[in-house]
Design a protein around this motif. Sequence first.
Motif: not given
Length: 803
Positions: A252-265
């Motif tokens: 979940f931690r790895a998935t969360l940061i991936a989601i946050i990054i692409v949302i910022i993108g």
Amino acid sequence: MAKWFSIGFWELVARIVLKNRILMLSIIIAITALLALQWKNIQFSFTEANLLPDDHIVNKEYNAFLDKFGEEGNLIVVGVKDDAFFTPKAFAAWNKLMIEIKAQKEVDLVVSINDLKQLKKNESLQTFELVPFVDSKKTNSAAYLNSIKKDLFQNMPFYEGLLFNKKSGSIRSAIYLDKKIVNTAHRKDYIVKEFIPKIDAFEKETGIDLRVSGMPYIRTLNALSIVNEISLFIGASLLLTSLIFFFFFRSFRATLIAIIIVIIGVMWTFGLLGLFNYQITVLTALVPTLVIVIGIPNCIFLTNKYQQEYSAHHNKARALQRVITKVGTATLMTNLTTAAGFATFIITSSHLLKEFGIISSLSIISLFFLCLIVIPIYYSYQPVPKQKHLEHLNRNYTRKFINWIAKTVKYNRKYVYIVALVVFLVSIMGALKIKTSGSLIEDMPKNTSFYKDILFFEKEFEGIMPLEITVDTKRKKGVMSLSTLKKMDELQETIEEIPELSKPISILNLVKYSKQAYYNGNPDYYDLPTSQEQSFILGYAKNATKNSKNNLMKSYVDSTGQVARITTFMRDIGTGNMAKIEDKLWAKANKIFPKDRYHVVMTGKALVFEKGTQYLLDNLVTSLLFAVFLISLLMVFMFRSFKMVIVSLIPNLLPLVITAGLMGYFGIPLKPSTILVFSIAFGLSVDDTIHFLAQYRQELKRNNWKIKKSVFATIKESGISMFYTSVVLFVGFSVFMLSDFGGTVALGGLIAITLAFGMLSNLMLLPCLVLTLNKSLTNKQEFIEPKIVILNNPKDADNEVLH
């Protein structure tokens, strides 16, 4: 300071990022906030996509036409095909609807049966008078309405094709919007908030189904569909890619940061659109989803590398540093090549493509720095990976897949080459069958009511896409000369012979109607006046058009009487058919209009779009070659080996040929949407090549330049990441197949297929080529990197970066 410069570039980057974590995150937050402030500048496009450069002759002619006659695409048509129309209740409701629409300030003119005017001769004033065709006091009589219907269909040829279809009995009204609002947001507000509710109210009151079309109406609903799909694409791509990410990493931690990054993108992409004051078009609307689809693979490579490193030596600090130092160059190059695939559109002269190329390439480069900075910092604050998070590195199905690839490369290289050659030859034969196509409505959503209404008007009135012809007589008042009118009549007869075109409208129609009116409305006299009739009939017609604000013909001759305009409407036809029609019309025009006395121009939105499609096709090879050239330069810089670049291009050009072959076999034409596939897919496919060769270079040095050992170590090391990212890209681009737009569906499906073949090609064909040509490809001089001086104690450096 000297100590910092004694290490390599990526070691320096790793040190800066990991020793200044708060500062780096603060900078990212500040950039996000600043770009978010630009969202207020985002606007949606209110015009059709113009693919031609501004200085193209077709655009110049079209703009000259607009300057002389004003906006051509201001016509909305409301049609009905129902026997109940000529009944008192329905006709009263229709009359009420048209009066309400006519009273609105956004409407310039309404031509409808309920207030239709007919020409009547006034001999005392030597002019024609416009008198009502319908007596409003008698419309409560069904018998009277039937007589009106009969009179209209039999005695009013002037309005045939414009207001009624004599054969089928269908009726329509022509509503001309104020030209000042046609290309503004006001048009959308009027159609959505005022016009459509009135249409709905009529249908509810009478039970009669109205058909609505015309370019302002189509453009408005089409734009609303694009806006709705932006949310659909962003939501679907984020959900699917996140689920795949979690399935691979089970974290979940790895998935969360991936989601946050692409949302910022995505937030940065919208900010860039606002910063540059670019409009959201059918192309730029795709960029936020592209950011998600391309951003997740970045996260996969960096996360996978971190876990591989930690699994190898269980040193968190060293693993975080090597995330940047070991895959920094490869990740940078993959993002640069992807950006290069989109950047090729910048070299075109089309504003639409330039904006798409600029926004997409800048978004991709920004996303790279975002991933490279945020992921190591995020994991530096997180606990070390648990064993369950590392299990995917040796998961059974991935291990079996990679082992199968390795065995195929090791023992069946010959068959790989045979299959590749056969597929190449079969694909070439398919590619030769590709046809070209392109129209304003071809890719519009097929399941919407407004598209079904387009088909109705194509069947009943031969289409809604305007094609304009102007005839410049090169002398004032030359249009009304009988010789000019006869030549125009010949051209209009040719137009009427072409089944894809509607009955043309011009000043000629009014002149013919004038003769009919002169002979007391007898439809047998709907024709050009003879030379004997010319003086008095044309005199009547000229007097009838003076100071008439509601004159339908006022836009068909310029103010000097020198230039005439002929308007026809076109069905949805392909580029090839359009070219045939154009050739036929030009052949007739050149024959009857001597160039020394007349200047004829063919223009209109339909023609501009067709020429834009042809322009893209002509530049397809150029843009693809430019993409290959750019990416080759990047790979020469990375590998210092021109021969290696040639080998690496083969596995990436093969998927493009396969895609072209599939398009030929399945009848998918080249059009504006599918043309984009090749440059984009090539830029993405090369990413796998770069990751493979970058890892191969590292393995060569680690294994003392033993080629076979290095190749199979590379397959094992990079194969999993290449497989993961390819699955994400395949699913991510497949999201576009949820679209209602045919072009978007084709774009997403074809890119997804190309990337799937690209993965197999890079995992199988590329290592086979490297092994086969190993003696001539591999030597230390060609693969050597700029010399890097490392600190005396690497372990100290690894542990120091977090403190």
